[in-house]
Design an enzyme around this catalytic site. Structure first.
Site, short mmCIF file in Angstrom:
data_model
loop_
_atom_site.label_atom_id
_atom_site.label_comp_id
_atom_site.label_asym_id
_atom_site.label_seq_id
_atom_site.Cartn_x
_atom_site.Cartn_y
_atom_site.Cartn_z
N THR A 1 -1.24 -9.25 23.23
CA THR A 1 -0.28 -8.11 23.51
C THR A 1 0.54 -7.62 22.57
O THR A 1 1.06 -8.21 21.87
CB THR A 1 0.66 -9.13 24.45
OG1 THR A 1 0.03 -9.63 25.57
CG2 THR A 1 1.79 -8.22 25.31
N ASN B 1 0.96 -0.59 -5.76
CA ASN B 1 2.19 -1.31 -5.56
C ASN B 1 2.99 -2.04 -6.71
O ASN B 1 4.20 -2.05 -6.75
CB ASN B 1 2.01 -2.56 -4.48
CG ASN B 1 0.96 -3.42 -4.99
OD1 ASN B 1 -0.24 -2.78 -5.29
ND2 ASN B 1 0.92 -4.52 -5.17
N CYS C 1 3.31 -9.81 -4.05
CA CYS C 1 2.33 -10.59 -3.46
C CYS C 1 1.56 -11.62 -4.20
O CYS C 1 0.99 -12.76 -3.97
CB CYS C 1 1.10 -9.66 -3.12
SG CYS C 1 2.06 -8.31 -1.74
N ALA D 1 -0.55 -4.44 7.34
CA ALA D 1 -1.47 -3.68 6.84
C ALA D 1 -2.70 -4.45 6.27
O ALA D 1 -3.83 -3.82 6.44
CB ALA D 1 -0.80 -2.98 5.57
N THR D 2 -2.30 -5.86 5.87
CA THR D 2 -3.44 -6.55 5.64
C THR D 2 -4.51 -6.67 6.97
O THR D 2 -5.88 -6.48 6.56
CB THR D 2 -3.05 -8.22 5.08
OG1 THR D 2 -2.12 -7.81 4.24
CG2 THR D 2 -4.08 -8.90 5.07
N SER E 1 2.05 -0.03 6.79
CA SER E 1 2.82 -1.28 6.88
C SER E 1 4.30 -0.93 7.38
O SER E 1 5.02 -0.11 6.76
CB SER E 1 2.78 -2.03 5.88
OG SER E 1 3.46 -3.44 6.08
N GLY E 2 4.89 -1.52 8.48
CA GLY E 2 6.32 -1.34 8.90
C GLY E 2 7.15 -1.66 7.85
O GLY E 2 8.31 -1.03 7.59
N HIS E 3 7.06 -2.97 7.12
CA HIS E 3 8.10 -3.45 6.22
C HIS E 3 8.47 -2.80 5.12
O HIS E 3 9.02 -3.14 4.05
CB HIS E 3 8.06 -4.89 6.17
CG HIS E 3 7.04 -5.43 5.18
ND1 HIS E 3 7.22 -6.07 4.16
CD2 HIS E 3 5.72 -5.53 5.42
CE1 HIS E 3 6.18 -6.64 3.61
NE2 HIS E 3 5.24 -6.05 4.44
N GLN F 1 2.22 1.80 0.12
CA GLN F 1 3.39 2.10 -0.80
C GLN F 1 3.52 3.73 -0.89
O GLN F 1 4.53 4.19 -1.54
CB GLN F 1 3.00 1.63 -2.19
CG GLN F 1 2.95 0.20 -2.29
CD GLN F 1 4.26 -0.49 -2.03
OE1 GLN F 1 5.22 -0.19 -2.38
NE2 GLN F 1 4.22 -1.95 -1.86
N1 PLP Z 1 -1.37 -2.96 0.39
C1 PLP Z 1 -0.10 -2.71 -0.47
C2 PLP Z 1 -0.37 -1.85 -1.46
C3 PLP Z 1 0.90 -3.40 -0.49
O1 PLP Z 1 1.97 -3.26 -1.23
C4 PLP Z 1 1.02 -4.47 0.41
C5 PLP Z 1 2.04 -5.54 0.55
O2 PLP Z 1 2.61 -5.80 -0.30
C6 PLP Z 1 -0.15 -4.71 1.40
C7 PLP Z 1 -1.07 -3.91 1.21
C8 PLP Z 1 -0.04 -5.55 2.46
O3 PLP Z 1 0.86 -5.36 3.42
P1 PLP Z 1 1.27 -6.13 4.74
O4 PLP Z 1 2.34 -7.11 4.19
O5 PLP Z 1 1.94 -5.33 5.78
O6 PLP Z 1 0.00 -7.06 5.21
#
Ligand code: PLP
Length: 369
Positions: free
Chosen positions: A234, A151, A316, A71-72, A196-198, A179
């Site tokens: 890729t 988050n 984070c 996502a970043t 984001s996948g995780h 989130q």
């Molecule tokens: N944005 C939010 C609100 C998040 O909670 C996070 C990850 O903690 C991110 C962005 C970043 O996601 P990624 O780990 O996929 O870069």
């Protein structure tokens, strides 16, 4: 060593077993490059496109989606759209002060390119005031960014209404839906959405940016021209398939997951009744409980309660030693911030785990107070 009770589902979620199963053939057997024209490549490409459709099923239907590595990365890619606005005299970027660092720091990086970046305040409940937003967003604004679900504290921002204000002023709207995606409905008027996948029981190492039709984002990664030329490299069919399957599961289990999370939240609110909830009591995603008890030293609590994996704030930011900027934005004092914990429930959390965790955490807290 026995595994701790996992209550940190905002930091990351475990991989769903169904997702693992769906990914295995793309790791073990099907190795074709999805960008190759031969049969093996076409097989991989078809799987990637099925996954794209699955991810898009929970997004507005008037746009396209670009796979990214996180996502970043999606946020960094999407923010590039502001560059086109500078020549029109729009040099303002408005982001909520409570945004994740991925949005906040990306926005701030545009100061070097002549943008004014406004970190818009939130109230003591973590929510934005529409009147204040109306006053801040003006004809000089290029882009507004507001997250769907926070988050750290779980509050749900009225992103649809914020988008209306942004559009009235001629600005673009960006939403970090990391989130909320897969659990909270996303308003359809937004221009760009990152996920984001995780965070949805999918794999780490994959995210996506959704962009409304007609909007151009400049190339972030140059190379072979993959992903509409804006994000070369890729693609990993296994990761794409994993994200697609994770999304499909969220869609299929939408009501069941929501009911289970609501049940866990009810149980947790009862067990932690003598703690104070940080942020709005009701406008929140119930899988996130950010609470504090005055006088508590959370660093000590975490080392005392090894049997529960939870967070002392944003995962984070943990380890950075910085106090949470989100809790500070609510107006909490440093001592209150240091006495706050975040408990995150997920699809695989049980009520028994909540009860056990509450008893461990409450016992350790009582010993300190
Ligand atoms: N944005 C939010 C609100 C998040 O909670 C996070 C990850 O903690 C991110 C962005 C970043 O996601 P990624 O780990 O996929 O870069």
């Amino acid at each position: 060593m026995t595994e701790p009770i996992y209550l940190d589902n905002q930091a990351t979620t475990p991989l769903a077993p169904e997702v693992f199963e769906a990914m295995v053939p793309w790791l073990r057997d099907n190795f074709g490059n999805p960008h190759s024209p031969h049969i093996l490549g076409r097989k991989s490409a078809a799987a990637v496109e099925v996954a794209r459709q699955q991810v898009c099923a929970l997004l507005p239907n008037d746009g396209e989606m670009i796979f990214t590595g996180s996502a970043t990365e999606a946020i960094n890619l999407g923010f590039g759209a502001v560059k086109a606005f500078l020549s029109e005299g729009r040099n303002k970027i408005v982001v909520l002060v409570s945004e994740h660092a991925a949005v906040r720091d990306t926005a701030l990086s545009y100061q070097a390119q002549g943008f004014e970046v406004i970190l818009h305040p939130v109230g003591s409940d973590g929510l934005v005031s529409m009147e204040q937003m109306e006053a801040t967003i003006d004809q000089k604004t290029a882009l507004v960014a507001a997250m769907l679900v926070n988050n750290e504290i779980g509050v749900i921002q009225p992103v649809g209404a914020i988008t209306d204000i942004a559009h009235k002023a001629g600005a673009l709207m960006f939403c970090d839906a990391v989130q909320g995606y897969g659990r909270v409905a996303i308003p359809t008027n937004i221009d760009m959405i990152a996920l984001s996948g995780h965070k949805i029981y999918g794999p780490k190492g994959i995210g996506a940016l959704w962009v409304k039709n007609g909007l151009k984002v400049p190339t972030l990664i140059h190379g072979g021209g993959q992903e509409r030329g804006v994000r070369s490299g890729t693609l990993s069919p296994a990761l794409c398939v994993g994200l697609g399957k994770a999304t499909e599961l969220c869609a299929d289990r939408w009501d069941a997951d929501a009911m289970s999370i609501a049940n866990l939240a009810k149980s947790a609110r009862e067990k932690f009744a003598n703690w104070t909830v940080n942020g709005s009591q009701d406008q929140r995603y119930p899988g996130n409980l950010n609470i504090r008890r005055d006088g508590l030293d959370v660093a000590r609590l975490m080392s005392d309660v090894r049997g529960v994996a939870f967070s002392a704030g944003s995962a984070c930011a943990s380890g950075s030693g910085r106090p949470s900027h989100v809790l500070a934005a609510l107006g909490l004092q440093p001592a209150e911030i240091k006495s706050s914990i975040r408990l995150g429930f997920g699809r695989y959390t049980t009520v028994e785990e909540i009860e056990q965790a509450a008893s461990l955490i409450n016992r350790a807290a009582e010993e300190q107070l």
